[in-house]
Design an enzyme around this catalytic site. Structure first.
Site, PDB file in Angstrom:
ATOM      1  N   HIS A  22      -4.651  -6.207   1.061  1.00 35.81           N
ATOM      2  CA  HIS A  22      -4.342  -5.235   0.003  1.00 35.81           C
ATOM      3  C   HIS A  22      -3.518  -4.098   0.577  1.00 35.81           C
ATOM      4  O   HIS A  22      -3.380  -3.974   1.796  1.00 35.81           O
ATOM      5  CB  HIS A  22      -5.621  -4.713  -0.662  1.00 35.81           C
ATOM      6  CG  HIS A  22      -6.471  -3.824   0.188  1.00 35.81           C
ATOM      7  ND1 HIS A  22      -7.278  -4.289   1.205  1.00 35.81           N
ATOM      8  CD2 HIS A  22      -6.656  -2.480   0.172  1.00 35.81           C
ATOM      9  CE1 HIS A  22      -7.920  -3.282   1.764  1.00 35.81           C
ATOM     10  NE2 HIS A  22      -7.555  -2.172   1.152  1.00 35.81           N
TER      11      HIS A  22
ATOM     12  N   HIS B   1      -2.422   0.217  -0.310  1.00 31.39           N
ATOM     13  CA  HIS B   1      -2.529   1.444  -1.097  1.00 31.39           C
ATOM     14  C   HIS B   1      -1.237   2.202  -0.882  1.00 31.39           C
ATOM     15  O   HIS B   1      -0.711   2.249   0.238  1.00 31.39           O
ATOM     16  CB  HIS B   1      -3.680   2.331  -0.619  1.00 31.39           C
ATOM     17  CG  HIS B   1      -5.017   1.690  -0.665  1.00 31.39           C
ATOM     18  ND1 HIS B   1      -5.675   1.433  -1.849  1.00 31.39           N
ATOM     19  CD2 HIS B   1      -5.837   1.264   0.321  1.00 31.39           C
ATOM     20  CE1 HIS B   1      -6.844   0.872  -1.569  1.00 31.39           C
ATOM     21  NE2 HIS B   1      -6.968   0.765  -0.260  1.00 31.39           N
TER      22      HIS B   1
ATOM     23  N   TYR C 143       0.853  -0.301  10.309  1.00 31.00           N
ATOM     24  CA  TYR C 143       1.380  -0.554   8.966  1.00 31.00           C
ATOM     25  C   TYR C 143       0.984   0.576   8.021  1.00 31.00           C
ATOM     26  O   TYR C 143       0.345   0.363   6.989  1.00 31.00           O
ATOM     27  CB  TYR C 143       0.886  -1.906   8.452  1.00 31.00           C
ATOM     28  CG  TYR C 143       1.075  -2.995   9.464  1.00 31.00           C
ATOM     29  CD1 TYR C 143       2.346  -3.441   9.802  1.00 31.00           C
ATOM     30  CD2 TYR C 143      -0.015  -3.555  10.128  1.00 31.00           C
ATOM     31  CE1 TYR C 143       2.536  -4.427  10.755  1.00 31.00           C
ATOM     32  CE2 TYR C 143       0.149  -4.547  11.076  1.00 31.00           C
ATOM     33  CZ  TYR C 143       1.430  -4.972  11.389  1.00 31.00           C
ATOM     34  OH  TYR C 143       1.609  -5.946  12.339  1.00 31.00           O
TER      35      TYR C 143
END
Length: 174
Positions: A57, A59, A144
């Site tokens: 996932h 954000h 990342y």
């Protein structure tokens, strides 16, 4: 279902986007994801204020241009561009009808940022997320993420987040 999305032209929004079945694809295909972001930003400009990409996932906090509130189109193009760079996963009949490859969950979580305190809370949440999930001991250790950019700007100290930061609040969407 009737999803009601708040749309604020020129607004800043927090998003959570998840792979289908939480498959760990994003970090392994980070260059394809970066290319998808570049493509979307070239067609539909926006500013990425913060981002963290985890295996299953991501954000991110986006600031849209004045007069523009169409983040859904941006996510559609981004998901499609990333998916086209990967082999198809087994698709359900519904996914096949909708020409989906089974890479992403269909929906995403969105929250319009209300004020500076809300912005800071979401920034902290984004940057602390790799620590929360046990990938690193400090946000500085996760490659990342936009954390280093905000350290360079003086918003965060380099050691911020080594241990839970005081006042860190849970943000919905994960």
């Amino acid at each position: 279902m009737d999803y009601r999305r708040h749309r604020q032209p020129g607004g800043t929004c927090f998003f959570t986007v998840v792979t289908q079945h939480r498959r760990p694809l994003l970090v392994d295909h980070i260059e394809a994801l970066r290319a998808a972001f570049r493509l979307v930003r070239s067609r539909y400009p926006f500013v990425i204020e913060a981002i963290v990409v985890l295996p299953d996932h991501l954000h991110t906090l986006w600031r849209l241009p004045d007069g523009d509130s169409d983040y859904s189109r941006r996510w559609m193009v981004l998901k499609r561009a990333f998916s086209s760079a990967l082999p198809a996963a087994p698709a359900s009949p519904s996914q096949a009808r909708k020409r989906e490859k089974g890479i992403w969950q269909r929906r995403f979580w969105e929250h319009t940022i209300r004020d500076e305190a809300d912005w800071a809370r979401h920034m902290d949440y984004i940057h602390y997320n790799p620590v929360k999930h046990g990938y690193v001991d400090s946000p500085a250790g996760w490659p990342y993420s936009s954390f280093s950019r905000w350290v360079e700007r003086g918003v965060y100290a380099p050691g911020w987040g080594a241990g839970e930061p005081p006042g860190l609040q849970v943000v919905a969407g994960e």
